[in-house]
Scaffold this active site. Sequence first.
Site, PDB file in Angstrom:
ATOM      1  N   CYS A  35      -7.426   5.223   9.694  1.00 20.22           N
ATOM      2  CA  CYS A  35      -8.311   5.672   8.325  1.00 20.22           C
ATOM      3  C   CYS A  35      -7.386   7.421   8.348  1.00 20.22           C
ATOM      4  O   CYS A  35      -6.038   7.479   9.604  1.00 20.22           O
ATOM      5  CB  CYS A  35      -9.615   5.955   9.339  1.00 20.22           C
ATOM      6  SG  CYS A  35     -10.164   4.778   9.426  1.00 20.22           S
ATOM      7  N   GLY A  61      -5.067   4.476   5.245  1.00 18.30           N
ATOM      8  CA  GLY A  61      -5.620   3.833   5.123  1.00 18.30           C
ATOM      9  C   GLY A  61      -6.171   3.685   3.297  1.00 18.30           C
ATOM     10  O   GLY A  61      -6.137   4.986   2.639  1.00 18.30           O
ATOM     11  N   ASN A 136     -11.824   8.531  12.974  1.00 17.17           N
ATOM     12  CA  ASN A 136      -9.916   8.382  12.644  1.00 17.17           C
ATOM     13  C   ASN A 136      -9.361   7.815  14.017  1.00 17.17           C
ATOM     14  O   ASN A 136      -9.500   8.993  15.314  1.00 17.17           O
ATOM     15  CB  ASN A 136      -8.900   9.558  12.172  1.00 17.17           C
ATOM     16  CG  ASN A 136      -7.990   8.457  12.887  1.00 17.17           C
ATOM     17  OD1 ASN A 136      -6.623   9.057  12.588  1.00 17.17           O
ATOM     18  ND2 ASN A 136      -7.402   7.269  12.800  1.00 17.17           N
ATOM     19  N   GLY A 137      -9.389   6.563  14.417  1.00 13.29           N
ATOM     20  CA  GLY A 137      -9.357   6.183  15.818  1.00 13.29           C
ATOM     21  C   GLY A 137      -9.926   4.989  16.001  1.00 13.29           C
ATOM     22  O   GLY A 137     -10.574   4.966  15.317  1.00 13.29           O
ATOM     23  N   TYR A 277       6.039   5.394  12.449  1.00 11.16           N
ATOM     24  CA  TYR A 277       5.589   4.596  11.235  1.00 11.16           C
ATOM     25  C   TYR A 277       4.304   5.028  10.560  1.00 11.16           C
ATOM     26  O   TYR A 277       4.891   5.328   8.763  1.00 11.16           O
ATOM     27  CB  TYR A 277       5.325   2.774  11.475  1.00 11.16           C
ATOM     28  CG  TYR A 277       4.491   2.739   9.730  1.00 11.16           C
ATOM     29  CD1 TYR A 277       5.730   2.031   9.010  1.00 11.16           C
ATOM     30  CD2 TYR A 277       3.531   2.772   9.779  1.00 11.16           C
ATOM     31  CE1 TYR A 277       4.681   1.788   7.919  1.00 11.16           C
ATOM     32  CE2 TYR A 277       2.869   1.552   8.959  1.00 11.16           C
ATOM     33  CZ  TYR A 277       3.353   1.526   7.826  1.00 11.16           C
ATOM     34  OH  TYR A 277       2.838   0.718   7.036  1.00 11.16           O
TER      35      TYR A 277
HETATM   36  P1  AMP Z   1       5.494  -6.996  10.116  1.00 12.41           P
HETATM   37  O1  AMP Z   1       6.577  -7.606   8.775  1.00 12.41           O
HETATM   38  O2  AMP Z   1       4.509  -8.167  10.299  1.00 12.41           O
HETATM   39  O3  AMP Z   1       6.666  -7.269  10.573  1.00 12.41           O
HETATM   40  O4  AMP Z   1       5.121  -5.898   9.973  1.00 12.41           O
HETATM   41  C1  AMP Z   1       6.466  -4.936  10.105  1.00 12.41           C
HETATM   42  C2  AMP Z   1       6.684  -4.006   8.341  1.00 12.41           C
HETATM   43  O5  AMP Z   1       4.937  -3.484   8.360  1.00 12.41           O
HETATM   44  C3  AMP Z   1       7.633  -2.928   8.939  1.00 12.41           C
HETATM   45  O6  AMP Z   1       7.548  -2.808   7.497  1.00 12.41           O
HETATM   46  C4  AMP Z   1       6.753  -1.291   8.982  1.00 12.41           C
HETATM   47  O7  AMP Z   1       6.783   0.007   8.117  1.00 12.41           O
HETATM   48  C5  AMP Z   1       5.161  -2.275   8.747  1.00 12.41           C
HETATM   49  N1  AMP Z   1       4.084  -1.367   9.918  1.00 12.41           N
HETATM   50  C6  AMP Z   1       4.810  -1.910  11.134  1.00 12.41           C
HETATM   51  N2  AMP Z   1       3.992  -1.390  12.056  1.00 12.41           N
HETATM   52  C7  AMP Z   1       2.283  -1.288  10.878  1.00 12.41           C
HETATM   53  C8  AMP Z   1       0.782  -1.200  10.117  1.00 12.41           C
HETATM   54  N3  AMP Z   1      -0.135  -0.550  11.944  1.00 12.41           N
HETATM   55  N4  AMP Z   1      -0.206  -0.554   9.568  1.00 12.41           N
HETATM   56  C9  AMP Z   1       1.019  -0.615   8.289  1.00 12.41           C
HETATM   57  N5  AMP Z   1       1.746  -0.736   7.939  1.00 12.41           N
HETATM   58  C10 AMP Z   1       2.471  -1.216   9.296  1.00 12.41           C
END
Ligand code: AMP
Length: 512
Positions: A35, A61, A136-137, A277
């Site tokens: 969020c 979000g 947020n949290g 990230y």
């Molecule tokens: P995955 O494809 O499941 O390995 O997710 C990794 C990708 O998702 C990476 O390219 C990150 O930039 C992005 N990512 C990692 N953690 C998150 C998160 N909590 N929420 C949204 N995107 C994420």
Amino acid sequence: MTAASHSPQNAAAPLSADHDAAPWDVDGDKLKEECGIFGVIGAKEASGMVALGLHALQHRGQEAVGITSYDGQEFYSHRGQGHVAQVFNRAEDFAALPGAMASGHVRYSTTGGSGLRNVQPLFADLASGGFSIAHNGNISNAMTLKRDLVIKGSIFQSTSDTEVIIHLVATSRYPTLLDRFVDALRMVEGAYSLICMTPEGMIACRDPLGIRPLVMGRLGQTIVFASETVALDVIGADFVRQIEPGELVQVDHQGVVSSHRPFGSLPPRPCIFEHVYFSRPDSVLDGQSVYTSRKQIGIELAKEAPADADIVVPVPDSGVPAAIGYAQQSGIPFELGIIRSHYVGRTFIQPSDGARNADVKRKHNANRALVEGKRIVLIDDSIVRGTTSLKIVQMMRDAGAAEVHMRIASPPTDHSCFYGVDTPERNKLLAARMDLQAMADYIHADSLAFVSIEGLYRAVGEPGRKASCPQYCDACFTGEYPTRLTDLAERSDPAQLSLPVDRIAVDREPIA
Ligand code: AMP
């Protein structure tokens, strides 16, 4: 409360008319949220400013958005599913949200809790008057508290963990609203940055460890609170300071600001994944530019995990600053070997696996002219389930790459987050299921390396990680959760905690 019913999404009975949300779900994959929050007090058209601020926080979000305003007499609300620009796209939207005080929320929840009744800010008429809350949290004992509240007669309107705070405030026996609010928060575990509104003014606060960010800004007489500094930039507000961990800041309608520290002081544990990230690179977290952190991670990564290659290619956009750092440190040229479509949202922010898989393909395309015949260092910020890396490495090979060396600008994500960053259950995390070589084989990379936890700490400006008292919450990488996880402990599901899960053997397929 006067509810503005000017959108088909929230027409009729906007605060209770949604029946599509799943019931309160004890499945650990379902209550987590990502969020962004934003609040303004003392502005001529507060709701318009909030919409602008939320635009800048859209990356936090993308599923739903809401704004609540107060004009000195009544509270007004408009909430809907979709992006800020979709839900707030007409002048009437803001005309129906009058007043000098307003707050808003952008939200992503995992499957199950995405109904309109969970869209924040949540609102209730308490004995003391109206009370709105944007959170947020994630509260790690919400289910336990909710169960007790329901037994005592509380009737919940949503499946959001945030509503627990409203019921705790409503049932507290303390005389003033502020005391009731503090009393409520003393019962809550986990991560919360909150922006609340009452007829007296605005309250912004951060949990005692400061896990999620929250900053304060000023634009003339207007006081602003936001999840990230980038949202202050967008409305032209000056950054004043961050809300300190455990601090509660109250602003009344005359602009008088008072600060309270009701939780004493604990060593802070802000989330390190905000640097990796989650935050926008043009935000500043705790005095350090997020862009600088990410570039520094790339520098550390190049020192720790060099590769013999022709070009450094980022996975856009999340891998770009780290790839710039890696290229700078290694001397290998930085090239845009993957082009990203800007008309597809974040890959991860899609509740179902099917939608997520299709999105990776729509979002990225190989720049064949650059990639063909080259040995590539491919940089992304993290591997979670492995979906993105698997597809992108294959994309590089299909485009004729001679070798693909994957470098990840965070340590292996080995544990779930229970503090408001969406990660799947632990048994879906690639790093929890496989060792390094198995992961490299799974994504078909010629080599794979992650930055170390010490390298990550150096990149965010620390001399190293203090093992006895880490300076950040890094539980997703280390399994060291800084608070109790009462709901999880009650489910006694050790696979979710730091206990090792059985690593599975993977078939070592030959690299294509
Ligand atoms: P995955 O494809 O499941 O390995 O997710 C990794 C990708 O998702 C990476 O390219 C990150 O930039 C992005 N990512 C990692 N953690 C998150 C998160 N909590 N929420 C949204 N995107 C994420």
